[in-house]
Design a protein around this motif. Structure first.
Motif, short mmCIF file in Angstrom:
data_model
loop_
_atom_site.label_atom_id
_atom_site.label_comp_id
_atom_site.label_asym_id
_atom_site.label_seq_id
_atom_site.Cartn_x
_atom_site.Cartn_y
_atom_site.Cartn_z
N ALA A 1 30.14 -1.01 36.79
CA ALA A 1 30.07 -2.18 37.68
C ALA A 1 31.36 -2.97 37.62
O ALA A 1 31.85 -3.46 38.66
N LEU A 2 31.95 -3.12 36.44
CA LEU A 2 33.21 -3.85 36.33
C LEU A 2 34.34 -3.10 37.04
O LEU A 2 35.22 -3.73 37.64
N THR A 3 34.30 -1.77 36.99
CA THR A 3 35.29 -0.98 37.73
C THR A 3 35.18 -1.25 39.22
O THR A 3 36.19 -1.38 39.92
N TYR A 4 33.96 -1.33 39.71
CA TYR A 4 33.76 -1.68 41.12
C TYR A 4 34.35 -3.05 41.43
O TYR A 4 35.03 -3.25 42.44
N TRP A 5 34.08 -4.02 40.55
CA TRP A 5 34.56 -5.38 40.79
C TRP A 5 36.08 -5.43 40.90
O TRP A 5 36.63 -6.23 41.67
N LEU A 6 36.77 -4.63 40.13
CA LEU A 6 38.23 -4.71 40.07
C LEU A 6 38.94 -3.75 41.02
O LEU A 6 40.13 -3.92 41.27
N ARG A 7 38.23 -2.75 41.57
CA ARG A 7 38.91 -1.76 42.40
C ARG A 7 38.27 -1.53 43.76
O ARG A 7 38.94 -1.02 44.66
N ASP A 8 37.01 -1.91 43.93
CA ASP A 8 36.31 -1.64 45.20
C ASP A 8 36.54 -2.82 46.15
O ASP A 8 36.20 -3.97 45.82
N PRO A 9 37.11 -2.59 47.35
CA PRO A 9 37.36 -3.70 48.28
C PRO A 9 36.09 -4.41 48.73
O PRO A 9 36.15 -5.56 49.15
N ARG A 10 34.95 -3.74 48.63
CA ARG A 10 33.70 -4.40 49.01
C ARG A 10 33.36 -5.53 48.04
O ARG A 10 32.68 -6.49 48.41
N TYR A 11 33.79 -5.41 46.79
CA TYR A 11 33.61 -6.48 45.82
C TYR A 11 34.79 -7.44 45.83
O TYR A 11 34.62 -8.65 45.60
N LEU A 12 35.96 -6.93 46.08
CA LEU A 12 37.15 -7.78 46.06
C LEU A 12 37.08 -8.87 47.13
O LEU A 12 37.69 -9.94 46.98
N GLN A 13 36.36 -8.60 48.23
CA GLN A 13 36.26 -9.62 49.26
C GLN A 13 35.54 -10.86 48.74
O GLN A 13 35.81 -11.98 49.19
N SER A 14 34.64 -10.69 47.76
CA SER A 14 33.98 -11.85 47.17
C SER A 14 34.96 -12.68 46.35
O SER A 14 34.86 -13.91 46.29
N LEU A 15 35.92 -12.01 45.71
CA LEU A 15 36.90 -12.73 44.90
C LEU A 15 37.86 -13.54 45.77
O LEU A 15 38.39 -14.56 45.33
N ILE A 16 38.09 -13.09 47.00
CA ILE A 16 38.97 -13.83 47.89
C ILE A 16 38.40 -15.22 48.19
O ILE A 16 39.13 -16.20 48.34
N VAL A 17 37.07 -15.30 48.21
CA VAL A 17 36.42 -16.59 48.47
C VAL A 17 36.82 -17.61 47.42
O VAL A 17 36.99 -18.80 47.71
#
Length: 541
Positions: free
Chosen positions: A310-326
Protein backbone atom coordinates in the motif's frame (compact mmCIF):
# COMPACT_ATOMS: atom_id res chain seq x y z
CA UNK A 1 -38.83 -11.62 -63.84
CA UNK A 2 -38.15 -10.80 -60.25
CA UNK A 3 -35.00 -8.80 -59.62
CA UNK A 4 -32.25 -10.76 -57.82
CA UNK A 5 -31.98 -10.09 -54.12
CA UNK A 6 -28.32 -9.24 -54.43
CA UNK A 7 -27.74 -7.21 -57.53
CA UNK A 8 -24.22 -6.18 -58.55
CA UNK A 9 -25.01 -2.58 -57.63
CA UNK A 10 -26.21 -3.49 -54.16
CA UNK A 11 -22.80 -4.09 -52.56
CA UNK A 12 -21.46 -0.85 -53.98
CA UNK A 13 -24.46 1.03 -52.66
CA UNK A 14 -24.06 -0.50 -49.23
CA UNK A 15 -20.30 0.09 -49.05
CA UNK A 16 -20.18 3.56 -50.51
CA UNK A 17 -18.69 6.50 -48.66
CA UNK A 18 -22.06 7.73 -47.41
CA UNK A 19 -23.00 4.27 -46.12
CA UNK A 20 -19.68 3.93 -44.28
CA UNK A 21 -20.12 7.33 -42.71
CA UNK A 22 -23.60 6.32 -41.56
CA UNK A 23 -22.08 3.13 -40.13
CA UNK A 24 -19.55 5.08 -38.09
CA UNK A 25 -22.23 7.43 -36.78
CA UNK A 26 -24.51 4.49 -35.98
CA UNK A 27 -21.59 2.70 -34.27
CA UNK A 28 -21.03 5.62 -31.93
CA UNK A 29 -24.66 5.70 -30.81
CA UNK A 30 -25.05 1.91 -30.61
CA UNK A 31 -22.00 1.65 -28.35
CA UNK A 32 -23.26 4.54 -26.26
CA UNK A 33 -26.73 3.01 -25.90
CA UNK A 34 -25.36 -0.41 -24.97
CA UNK A 35 -23.13 1.21 -22.36
CA UNK A 36 -26.07 3.09 -20.89
CA UNK A 37 -28.16 -0.08 -20.72
CA UNK A 38 -25.42 -1.97 -18.87
CA UNK A 39 -24.72 0.89 -16.45
CA UNK A 40 -27.93 2.49 -15.13
CA UNK A 41 -26.02 5.13 -13.18
CA UNK A 42 -24.34 6.30 -16.37
CA UNK A 43 -27.80 6.54 -17.95
CA UNK A 44 -28.81 8.78 -15.06
CA UNK A 45 -25.69 10.86 -15.67
CA UNK A 46 -26.50 11.14 -19.37
CA UNK A 47 -30.03 12.31 -18.60
CA UNK A 48 -28.68 14.86 -16.12
CA UNK A 49 -26.16 16.00 -18.75
CA UNK A 50 -28.91 16.46 -21.31
CA UNK A 51 -31.02 18.42 -18.85
CA UNK A 52 -27.97 20.51 -17.96
CA UNK A 53 -27.41 21.24 -21.64
CA UNK A 54 -31.03 22.32 -22.02
CA UNK A 55 -30.67 24.52 -18.95
CA UNK A 56 -27.55 26.18 -20.34
CA UNK A 57 -29.34 26.67 -23.65
CA UNK A 58 -32.29 28.34 -21.91
CA UNK A 59 -30.06 30.66 -19.87
CA UNK A 60 -28.07 31.69 -22.92
CA UNK A 61 -31.22 32.34 -24.93
CA UNK A 62 -32.50 34.51 -22.09
CA UNK A 63 -29.21 36.41 -22.16
CA UNK A 64 -29.48 36.85 -25.92
CA UNK A 65 -32.91 38.41 -25.49
CA UNK A 66 -31.39 40.83 -22.99
CA UNK A 67 -28.64 41.67 -25.48
CA UNK A 68 -31.22 42.29 -28.18
CA UNK A 69 -32.83 44.95 -26.01
CA UNK A 70 -29.52 46.62 -25.17
CA UNK A 71 -27.03 48.52 -27.29
CA UNK A 72 -25.63 46.93 -30.45
CA UNK A 73 -22.04 47.60 -29.39
CA UNK A 74 -22.58 45.65 -26.19
CA UNK A 75 -24.07 42.73 -28.12
CA UNK A 76 -21.11 42.76 -30.51
CA UNK A 77 -18.55 42.68 -27.68
CA UNK A 78 -20.31 39.98 -25.67
CA UNK A 79 -20.99 37.68 -28.62
CA UNK A 80 -17.46 37.88 -30.03
CA UNK A 81 -15.80 37.28 -26.65
CA UNK A 82 -18.20 34.49 -25.66
CA UNK A 83 -18.00 32.87 -29.11
CA UNK A 84 -14.21 32.93 -29.06
CA UNK A 85 -14.30 31.37 -25.61
CA UNK A 86 -16.65 28.66 -26.89
CA UNK A 87 -14.31 27.66 -29.72
CA UNK A 88 -11.33 27.74 -27.37
CA UNK A 89 -13.23 25.58 -24.89
CA UNK A 90 -13.93 22.98 -27.55
CA UNK A 91 -10.23 22.94 -28.48
CA UNK A 92 -9.08 22.49 -24.87
CA UNK A 93 -11.80 20.06 -23.77
CA UNK A 94 -9.96 16.88 -24.87
CA UNK A 95 -6.97 17.90 -22.74
CA UNK A 96 -8.84 18.96 -19.62
CA UNK A 97 -11.70 16.45 -19.70
CA UNK A 98 -11.26 12.72 -19.25
CA UNK A 99 -14.96 11.80 -19.28
CA UNK A 100 -15.49 12.59 -22.95
CA UNK A 101 -16.94 9.96 -25.26
CA UNK A 102 -13.98 8.39 -27.08
CA UNK A 103 -15.89 5.70 -28.98
CA UNK A 104 -14.64 7.12 -32.30
CA UNK A 105 -11.21 8.11 -31.02
CA UNK A 106 -8.97 8.46 -34.12
CA UNK A 107 -6.39 6.19 -32.48
CA UNK A 108 -9.00 3.39 -32.43
CA UNK A 109 -10.07 3.84 -36.05
CA UNK A 110 -6.60 4.08 -37.55
CA UNK A 111 -6.54 0.37 -38.48
CA UNK A 112 -10.09 0.17 -39.88
CA UNK A 113 -10.37 -0.64 -43.61
CA UNK A 114 -11.82 2.73 -44.54
CA UNK A 115 -10.28 5.63 -46.44
CA UNK A 116 -9.07 8.36 -44.08
CA UNK A 117 -11.52 10.85 -45.61
CA UNK A 118 -14.46 8.58 -44.72
CA UNK A 119 -13.18 8.06 -41.18
CA UNK A 120 -12.67 11.79 -40.67
CA UNK A 121 -16.12 12.65 -41.97
CA UNK A 122 -17.76 10.00 -39.81
CA UNK A 123 -15.95 11.20 -36.70
CA UNK A 124 -16.89 14.83 -37.35
CA UNK A 125 -20.56 14.05 -38.07
CA UNK A 126 -20.87 11.82 -35.00
CA UNK A 127 -19.29 14.50 -32.83
CA UNK A 128 -21.63 17.15 -34.22
CA UNK A 129 -24.68 14.97 -33.51
CA UNK A 130 -23.76 14.49 -29.84
CA UNK A 131 -25.36 16.54 -27.08
CA UNK A 132 -22.52 19.12 -26.96
CA UNK A 133 -22.57 19.47 -30.77
CA UNK A 134 -26.33 19.94 -30.96
CA UNK A 135 -26.30 22.47 -28.09
CA UNK A 136 -23.48 24.37 -29.80
CA UNK A 137 -25.37 24.42 -33.09
CA UNK A 138 -28.53 25.70 -31.41
CA UNK A 139 -26.61 28.33 -29.47
CA UNK A 140 -24.88 29.50 -32.64
CA UNK A 141 -28.21 29.85 -34.41
CA UNK A 142 -29.71 31.48 -31.33
CA UNK A 143 -27.31 34.41 -31.60
CA UNK A 144 -29.67 35.67 -34.32
CA UNK A 145 -31.98 36.79 -31.51
CA UNK A 146 -29.47 39.48 -30.55
CA UNK A 147 -29.74 40.98 -34.06
CA UNK A 148 -33.52 41.04 -34.45
CA UNK A 149 -33.32 44.73 -35.40
CA UNK A 150 -31.28 43.83 -38.50
CA UNK A 151 -32.85 41.15 -40.72
CA UNK A 152 -29.62 40.74 -42.69
CA UNK A 153 -27.62 40.12 -39.52
CA UNK A 154 -30.22 37.62 -38.32
CA UNK A 155 -30.01 35.66 -41.57
CA UNK A 156 -26.21 35.72 -41.44
CA UNK A 157 -26.19 34.42 -37.88
CA UNK A 158 -28.48 31.50 -38.79
CA UNK A 159 -26.57 30.67 -41.98
CA UNK A 160 -23.20 30.77 -40.22
CA UNK A 161 -24.38 28.63 -37.29
CA UNK A 162 -23.25 25.36 -38.98
CA UNK A 163 -19.91 27.01 -39.77
CA UNK A 164 -19.43 27.95 -36.11
CA UNK A 165 -20.44 24.47 -34.92
CA UNK A 166 -18.15 22.82 -37.50
CA UNK A 167 -15.26 25.02 -36.35
CA UNK A 168 -15.82 23.92 -32.76
CA UNK A 169 -16.02 20.23 -33.66
CA UNK A 170 -12.96 20.31 -35.95
CA UNK A 171 -10.92 22.18 -33.32
CA UNK A 172 -11.84 19.49 -30.79
CA UNK A 173 -10.96 16.62 -33.12
CA UNK A 174 -7.69 18.23 -34.13
CA UNK A 175 -6.70 18.35 -30.46
CA UNK A 176 -7.80 14.75 -29.90
CA UNK A 177 -5.67 13.54 -32.81
CA UNK A 178 -2.71 15.68 -31.83
CA UNK A 179 -2.68 14.23 -28.33
CA UNK A 180 -3.73 10.66 -29.17
CA UNK A 181 -0.15 9.40 -29.44
CA UNK A 182 1.17 11.39 -26.49
CA UNK A 183 -1.75 10.23 -24.35
CA UNK A 184 -0.51 6.65 -24.73
CA UNK A 185 2.45 7.49 -22.50
CA UNK A 186 1.84 7.19 -18.80
CA UNK A 187 3.99 10.16 -17.80
CA UNK A 188 2.06 12.47 -20.12
CA UNK A 189 -1.24 11.32 -18.61
CA UNK A 190 0.09 11.87 -15.10
CA UNK A 191 1.18 15.43 -15.91
CA UNK A 192 -2.15 16.28 -17.52
CA UNK A 193 -4.01 14.71 -14.61
CA UNK A 194 -2.04 16.76 -12.10
CA UNK A 195 -2.72 19.96 -14.05
CA UNK A 196 -6.44 19.18 -14.22
CA UNK A 197 -6.57 18.55 -10.48
CA UNK A 198 -4.76 21.83 -9.77
CA UNK A 199 -7.20 23.70 -12.00
CA UNK A 200 -10.21 22.10 -10.31
CA UNK A 201 -8.96 22.84 -6.81
CA UNK A 202 -7.93 26.39 -7.68
CA UNK A 203 -11.01 27.17 -9.75
CA UNK A 204 -12.44 29.44 -7.04
CA UNK A 205 -9.40 31.69 -6.65
CA UNK A 206 -8.80 31.68 -10.40
CA UNK A 207 -12.36 32.80 -11.13
CA UNK A 208 -12.10 35.51 -8.50
CA UNK A 209 -8.85 36.80 -9.94
CA UNK A 210 -10.27 36.58 -13.46
CA UNK A 211 -13.38 38.54 -12.49
CA UNK A 212 -11.25 41.23 -10.88
CA UNK A 213 -9.09 41.36 -13.99
CA UNK A 214 -12.12 41.67 -16.26
CA UNK A 215 -13.51 44.46 -14.08
CA UNK A 216 -10.16 46.26 -14.30
CA UNK A 217 -10.03 46.10 -18.11
CA UNK A 218 -13.76 46.49 -18.77
CA UNK A 219 -13.13 49.60 -20.83
CA UNK A 220 -10.72 47.63 -23.04
CA UNK A 221 -13.07 44.74 -23.76
CA UNK A 222 -14.49 46.27 -26.98
CA UNK A 223 -10.94 46.70 -28.30
CA UNK A 224 -10.11 43.09 -27.42
CA UNK A 225 -13.31 41.92 -29.12
CA UNK A 226 -12.43 43.93 -32.23
CA UNK A 227 -9.00 42.28 -32.36
CA UNK A 228 -10.52 38.81 -31.93
CA UNK A 229 -13.04 39.54 -34.70
CA UNK A 230 -10.16 39.33 -37.20
CA UNK A 231 -8.99 35.98 -35.84
CA UNK A 232 -10.30 32.44 -36.48
CA UNK A 233 -11.78 32.49 -32.95
CA UNK A 234 -14.02 35.49 -33.44
CA UNK A 235 -14.56 36.04 -37.17
CA UNK A 236 -17.65 33.83 -37.47
CA UNK A 237 -19.36 35.74 -34.64
CA UNK A 238 -18.36 39.16 -35.98
CA UNK A 239 -19.95 38.84 -39.43
CA UNK A 240 -23.56 39.50 -38.24
CA UNK A 241 -22.28 42.39 -36.12
CA UNK A 242 -20.61 44.02 -39.11
CA UNK A 243 -23.73 43.56 -41.23
CA UNK A 244 -25.85 45.14 -38.48
CA UNK A 245 -23.44 48.09 -38.38
CA UNK A 246 -23.49 48.44 -42.17
CA UNK A 247 -19.74 47.70 -42.50
CA UNK A 248 -20.12 45.38 -45.48
CA UNK A 249 -16.44 45.34 -46.63
CA UNK A 250 -15.36 44.24 -43.15
CA UNK A 251 -18.20 41.71 -43.08
CA UNK A 252 -17.01 40.17 -46.36
CA UNK A 253 -13.41 39.91 -45.18
CA UNK A 254 -14.42 38.36 -41.88
CA UNK A 255 -16.76 36.01 -43.71
CA UNK A 256 -13.76 34.74 -45.69
CA UNK A 257 -11.84 34.19 -42.47
CA UNK A 258 -14.83 32.38 -40.93
CA UNK A 259 -15.19 30.08 -43.97
CA UNK A 260 -11.48 29.38 -44.30
CA UNK A 261 -11.08 28.47 -40.62
CA UNK A 262 -12.92 25.10 -40.73
CA UNK A 263 -11.30 24.35 -44.09
CA UNK A 264 -7.85 24.96 -42.63
CA UNK A 265 -8.69 22.91 -39.55
CA UNK A 266 -9.94 20.10 -41.75
CA UNK A 267 -6.73 19.98 -43.79
CA UNK A 268 -4.56 20.21 -40.67
CA UNK A 269 -6.57 17.47 -38.95
CA UNK A 270 -6.43 15.22 -42.03
CA UNK A 271 -2.66 15.65 -42.34
CA UNK A 272 -2.12 14.83 -38.68
CA UNK A 273 -4.52 11.91 -38.88
CA UNK A 274 -2.72 10.39 -41.86
CA UNK A 275 0.60 10.84 -40.09
CA UNK A 276 -0.76 8.77 -37.21
CA UNK A 277 -2.16 5.99 -39.39
CA UNK A 278 -0.62 2.65 -38.64
CA UNK A 279 1.03 3.86 -35.46
CA UNK A 280 0.30 2.09 -32.25
CA UNK A 281 0.46 4.09 -29.11
CA UNK A 282 3.35 2.78 -27.05
CA UNK A 283 2.59 1.70 -23.55
CA UNK A 284 4.33 3.13 -20.61
CA UNK A 285 7.80 1.68 -19.98
CA UNK A 286 8.69 0.46 -16.55
CA UNK A 287 12.17 0.02 -15.19
CA UNK A 288 13.06 -2.90 -13.00
CA UNK A 289 14.21 -2.13 -9.48
CA UNK A 290 16.56 -4.30 -7.51
CA UNK A 291 15.80 -5.45 -3.99
CA UNK A 292 12.52 -5.87 -2.16
CA UNK A 293 11.78 -2.18 -1.83
CA UNK A 294 9.38 -1.43 1.00
CA UNK A 295 8.71 -5.14 1.49
CA UNK A 296 12.21 -5.43 2.92
CA UNK A 297 11.60 -2.62 5.42
CA UNK A 298 8.37 -3.85 6.99
CA UNK A 299 7.93 -6.85 9.29
CA UNK A 300 7.74 -10.22 7.51
CA UNK A 301 4.05 -10.69 8.25
CA UNK A 302 0.81 -10.44 6.27
CA UNK A 303 0.11 -7.11 7.92
CA UNK A 304 3.57 -5.81 7.01
CA UNK A 305 3.27 -7.06 3.42
CA UNK A 306 -0.05 -5.30 2.95
CA UNK A 307 1.37 -2.09 4.41
CA UNK A 308 4.49 -2.28 2.20
CA UNK A 309 2.47 -2.73 -0.97
CA UNK A 310 0.00 0.00 0.00
CA UNK A 311 2.85 2.42 0.77
CA UNK A 312 4.39 1.61 -2.63
CA UNK A 313 1.09 2.60 -4.22
CA UNK A 314 1.03 5.83 -2.24
CA UNK A 315 4.49 6.84 -3.42
CA UNK A 316 4.42 5.61 -7.04
CA UNK A 317 0.82 5.22 -8.24
CA UNK A 318 -0.58 8.44 -9.81
CA UNK A 319 -4.05 7.47 -8.63
CA UNK A 320 -2.83 7.99 -5.06
CA UNK A 321 -0.47 10.84 -5.83
CA UNK A 322 -3.42 12.99 -6.90
CA UNK A 323 -4.58 12.94 -3.26
CA UNK A 324 -1.20 14.29 -2.16
CA UNK A 325 -1.51 17.22 -4.56
CA UNK A 326 -4.51 18.38 -2.54
CA UNK A 327 -2.22 18.85 0.45
CA UNK A 328 -0.20 21.38 -1.53
CA UNK A 329 -3.08 23.42 -2.91
CA UNK A 330 -5.78 23.26 -0.22
CA UNK A 331 -3.98 25.61 2.20
CA UNK A 332 -3.46 28.01 -0.71
CA UNK A 333 -7.19 28.02 -1.44
CA UNK A 334 -8.07 28.59 2.22
CA UNK A 335 -5.39 31.24 2.49
CA UNK A 336 -6.98 33.09 -0.40
CA UNK A 337 -10.39 32.80 1.25
CA UNK A 338 -8.99 33.97 4.58
CA UNK A 339 -7.45 37.04 2.96
CA UNK A 340 -10.64 37.92 1.07
CA UNK A 341 -12.95 37.46 4.09
CA UNK A 342 -10.67 38.93 6.78
CA UNK A 343 -10.92 35.64 8.73
CA UNK A 344 -7.31 34.48 9.14
CA UNK A 345 -8.39 31.51 11.28
CA UNK A 346 -9.65 29.89 8.07
CA UNK A 347 -6.07 29.17 7.03
CA UNK A 348 -5.42 26.69 9.87
CA UNK A 349 -8.92 25.37 9.18
CA UNK A 350 -7.60 23.93 5.93
CA UNK A 351 -5.85 21.30 8.04
CA UNK A 352 -9.20 19.68 8.86
CA UNK A 353 -10.16 19.32 5.22
CA UNK A 354 -6.70 18.01 4.30
CA UNK A 355 -7.03 15.42 7.08
CA UNK A 356 -10.45 14.30 5.86
CA UNK A 357 -9.33 13.99 2.25
CA UNK A 358 -6.20 12.00 3.09
CA UNK A 359 -7.83 9.76 5.71
CA UNK A 360 -10.76 8.85 3.46
CA UNK A 361 -8.64 8.44 0.34
CA UNK A 362 -8.33 4.68 1.03
CA UNK A 363 -12.08 4.45 0.42
CA UNK A 364 -11.23 2.98 -3.02
CA UNK A 365 -8.24 0.85 -1.93
CA UNK A 366 -9.66 -2.54 -2.90
CA UNK A 367 -11.08 -1.10 -6.12
CA UNK A 368 -7.62 0.22 -7.01
CA UNK A 369 -6.03 -3.18 -6.27
CA UNK A 370 -7.76 -4.69 -9.28
CA UNK A 371 -6.84 -8.30 -9.97
CA UNK A 372 -3.92 -8.00 -7.51
CA UNK A 373 -6.54 -8.35 -4.80
CA UNK A 374 -6.70 -12.04 -5.73
CA UNK A 375 -3.50 -12.57 -3.71
CA UNK A 376 -5.33 -11.53 -0.55
CA UNK A 377 -8.12 -14.01 -1.26
CA UNK A 378 -5.96 -16.94 -2.39
CA UNK A 379 -3.50 -16.58 0.49
CA UNK A 380 -6.30 -16.24 3.02
CA UNK A 381 -5.21 -12.86 4.41
CA UNK A 382 -7.20 -12.11 7.54
CA UNK A 383 -9.41 -9.06 7.50
CA UNK A 384 -7.69 -7.50 10.52
CA UNK A 385 -4.28 -7.77 8.80
CA UNK A 386 -5.62 -6.28 5.58
CA UNK A 387 -7.36 -3.37 7.33
CA UNK A 388 -4.46 -2.54 9.67
CA UNK A 389 -1.90 -2.85 6.88
CA UNK A 390 -3.71 -0.30 4.74
CA UNK A 391 -4.23 2.07 7.69
CA UNK A 392 -0.55 1.71 8.57
CA UNK A 393 0.59 2.82 5.10
CA UNK A 394 -1.95 5.64 4.98
CA UNK A 395 -0.85 6.90 8.39
CA UNK A 396 2.83 6.94 7.37
CA UNK A 397 1.97 9.33 4.53
CA UNK A 398 -0.92 11.31 6.00
CA UNK A 399 0.04 12.01 9.61
CA UNK A 400 3.34 13.85 8.94
CA UNK A 401 1.76 15.92 6.16
CA UNK A 402 -1.24 16.86 8.30
CA UNK A 403 1.05 17.80 11.18
CA UNK A 404 3.18 20.03 8.95
CA UNK A 405 0.12 21.77 7.52
CA UNK A 406 -1.32 22.33 11.00
CA UNK A 407 1.86 23.82 12.46
CA UNK A 408 2.77 25.95 9.44
CA UNK A 409 -0.72 27.43 8.95
CA UNK A 410 -1.05 28.11 12.67
CA UNK A 411 2.31 29.88 12.67
CA UNK A 412 1.33 32.01 9.68
CA UNK A 413 -1.67 33.45 11.55
CA UNK A 414 0.14 33.45 14.91
CA UNK A 415 -2.62 31.58 16.75
CA UNK A 416 -0.70 28.94 18.70
CA UNK A 417 -3.24 29.35 21.48
CA UNK A 418 -5.69 27.46 19.23
CA UNK A 419 -3.25 24.70 18.26
CA UNK A 420 -4.60 22.21 20.86
CA UNK A 421 -8.11 22.80 19.53
CA UNK A 422 -6.96 22.27 15.96
CA UNK A 423 -4.99 19.17 16.98
CA UNK A 424 -8.02 17.62 18.69
CA UNK A 425 -10.33 18.24 15.75
CA UNK A 426 -7.71 17.02 13.29
CA UNK A 427 -7.07 13.90 15.37
CA UNK A 428 -10.69 12.78 15.37
CA UNK A 429 -11.03 13.51 11.63
CA UNK A 430 -7.82 11.63 10.78
CA UNK A 431 -8.30 8.60 13.04
CA UNK A 432 -12.05 8.50 12.49
CA UNK A 433 -11.43 8.74 8.74
CA UNK A 434 -9.16 5.68 8.94
CA UNK A 435 -11.95 3.76 10.64
CA UNK A 436 -14.68 4.90 8.24
CA UNK A 437 -12.50 4.11 5.20
CA UNK A 438 -11.76 0.63 6.63
CA UNK A 439 -15.47 -0.12 6.60
CA UNK A 440 -16.35 1.65 3.35
CA UNK A 441 -13.60 0.03 1.28
CA UNK A 442 -14.87 -3.40 2.38
CA UNK A 443 -18.42 -2.54 1.34
CA UNK A 444 -18.12 -0.45 -1.82
CA UNK A 445 -16.39 -1.57 -5.01
CA UNK A 446 -16.42 1.17 -7.61
CA UNK A 447 -15.38 1.34 -11.28
CA UNK A 448 -12.00 3.08 -11.11
CA UNK A 449 -9.09 3.61 -13.53
CA UNK A 450 -6.92 0.52 -13.70
CA UNK A 451 -3.19 0.57 -13.02
CA UNK A 452 -1.38 2.41 -15.84
CA UNK A 453 -4.51 4.21 -17.03
CA UNK A 454 -5.18 7.92 -16.79
CA UNK A 455 -6.03 8.45 -13.10
CA UNK A 456 -8.80 10.88 -14.18
CA UNK A 457 -10.48 8.47 -16.60
CA UNK A 458 -14.22 8.33 -15.97
CA UNK A 459 -15.53 4.76 -15.78
CA UNK A 460 -19.17 3.93 -16.63
CA UNK A 461 -21.39 4.08 -13.58
CA UNK A 462 -18.68 5.46 -11.29
CA UNK A 463 -20.07 8.95 -10.80
CA UNK A 464 -23.29 8.26 -8.91
CA UNK A 465 -21.88 5.31 -6.93
CA UNK A 466 -18.91 7.40 -5.88
CA UNK A 467 -21.24 10.23 -4.88
CA UNK A 468 -23.32 7.90 -2.68
CA UNK A 469 -20.28 6.27 -1.11
CA UNK A 470 -18.46 9.51 -0.37
CA UNK A 471 -21.61 11.15 0.98
CA UNK A 472 -22.07 8.24 3.38
CA UNK A 473 -18.42 8.29 4.42
CA UNK A 474 -18.32 12.03 5.07
CA UNK A 475 -21.65 11.86 6.84
CA UNK A 476 -20.46 9.08 9.14
CA UNK A 477 -17.21 10.94 9.84
CA UNK A 478 -19.16 14.08 10.71
CA UNK A 479 -21.32 12.17 13.19
CA UNK A 480 -18.23 10.67 14.85
CA UNK A 481 -16.67 14.11 15.16
CA UNK A 482 -19.75 15.82 16.64
CA UNK A 483 -18.53 15.73 20.29
CA UNK A 484 -15.18 17.21 19.26
CA UNK A 485 -16.88 19.79 17.06
CA UNK A 486 -19.01 20.85 20.04
CA UNK A 487 -15.88 21.28 22.17
CA UNK A 488 -14.23 23.22 19.36
CA UNK A 489 -17.16 25.64 19.24
CA UNK A 490 -17.04 26.03 23.01
CA UNK A 491 -13.31 26.76 22.85
CA UNK A 492 -13.82 29.36 20.16
CA UNK A 493 -16.77 31.07 21.85
CA UNK A 494 -15.39 31.18 25.40
CA UNK A 495 -11.73 31.65 24.51
CA UNK A 496 -10.77 29.66 27.63
CA UNK A 497 -7.61 27.51 27.33
CA UNK A 498 -9.32 24.72 29.30
CA UNK A 499 -11.74 24.08 26.45
CA UNK A 500 -8.85 23.90 23.98
CA UNK A 501 -7.24 21.07 25.96
CA UNK A 502 -10.59 19.38 26.48
CA UNK A 503 -11.06 19.44 22.69
CA UNK A 504 -7.67 17.79 22.26
CA UNK A 505 -8.46 15.04 24.76
CA UNK A 506 -11.95 14.37 23.36
CA UNK A 507 -10.65 14.34 19.81
CA UNK A 508 -7.83 11.88 20.51
CA UNK A 509 -9.98 9.50 22.57
CA UNK A 510 -12.91 9.60 20.14
CA UNK A 511 -10.59 9.20 17.17
CA UNK A 512 -8.81 6.16 18.61
CA UNK A 513 -12.13 4.52 19.46
CA UNK A 514 -13.57 5.25 16.01
CA UNK A 515 -10.43 4.00 14.28
CA UNK A 516 -10.28 0.74 16.21
CA UNK A 517 -14.01 0.12 15.91
CA UNK A 518 -13.95 0.84 12.17
CA UNK A 519 -10.96 -1.45 11.62
CA UNK A 520 -12.59 -4.31 13.53
CA UNK A 521 -15.92 -3.84 11.75
CA UNK A 522 -14.26 -3.58 8.35
CA UNK A 523 -12.20 -6.70 9.13
CA UNK A 524 -15.34 -8.67 9.95
CA UNK A 525 -16.95 -7.60 6.68
CA UNK A 526 -13.75 -8.46 4.81
CA UNK A 527 -13.61 -11.97 6.30
CA UNK A 528 -17.22 -12.66 5.32
CA UNK A 529 -17.15 -11.16 1.82
CA UNK A 530 -13.56 -11.43 0.55
CA UNK A 531 -14.51 -13.74 -2.33
CA UNK A 532 -17.50 -11.58 -3.25
CA UNK A 533 -15.29 -8.48 -3.15
CA UNK A 534 -12.84 -10.07 -5.56
CA UNK A 535 -15.65 -11.07 -7.93
CA UNK A 536 -16.94 -7.49 -7.96
CA UNK A 537 -13.45 -6.07 -8.43
CA UNK A 538 -12.80 -8.41 -11.34
CA UNK A 539 -16.11 -7.51 -12.99
CA UNK A 540 -15.15 -3.83 -12.90
CA UNK A 541 -11.76 -4.39 -14.56
Amino acid sequence: MAEPLLSPAAPAARTGAAARIRTLVRLRFVVMWNTLRRHPWQLVGAIIGALYGLGVLGLVLFGLVALAIGAADLARTVLILAGAGLILGWALAPILSTGMDRTLDPARLASMPMPPAVQLTGIAVASLLGIPGIVTLLLSAGTAIAWFRSPGAMIAAVVLAPVAAATCVLACQFTVTAFSRAAGHRRFREIIGALVLLLLVLVGPLLSVASQGVAAIADRLPVIADALSWSPLGAVWAVPAEIAAGAFPAAIMKLLIALLTPVALCFAWAGLYRANLGSVAGGSRTSARSGLGWLGRFPASPRGAVAARALTYWLRDPRYLQSLIVVLVMPIVFGFMAASTSLPIMLPGSTVLVAALLALSTFTDISYDGTAFSVHVLRGVRGIDDRLGRVWANAIVAVPLIAVVAVVTTALVDRFDQLPTLAGLTAVITLGGFGVASVASAVFVMPVPQAGENPFTSKPGAGMLSLVGMAGSYGALTVLALPTIACTIAAGVTGRPLWAWVTLAVGVVTGIAACWGGVRWGAAIFDRKAADLFARVKSQG
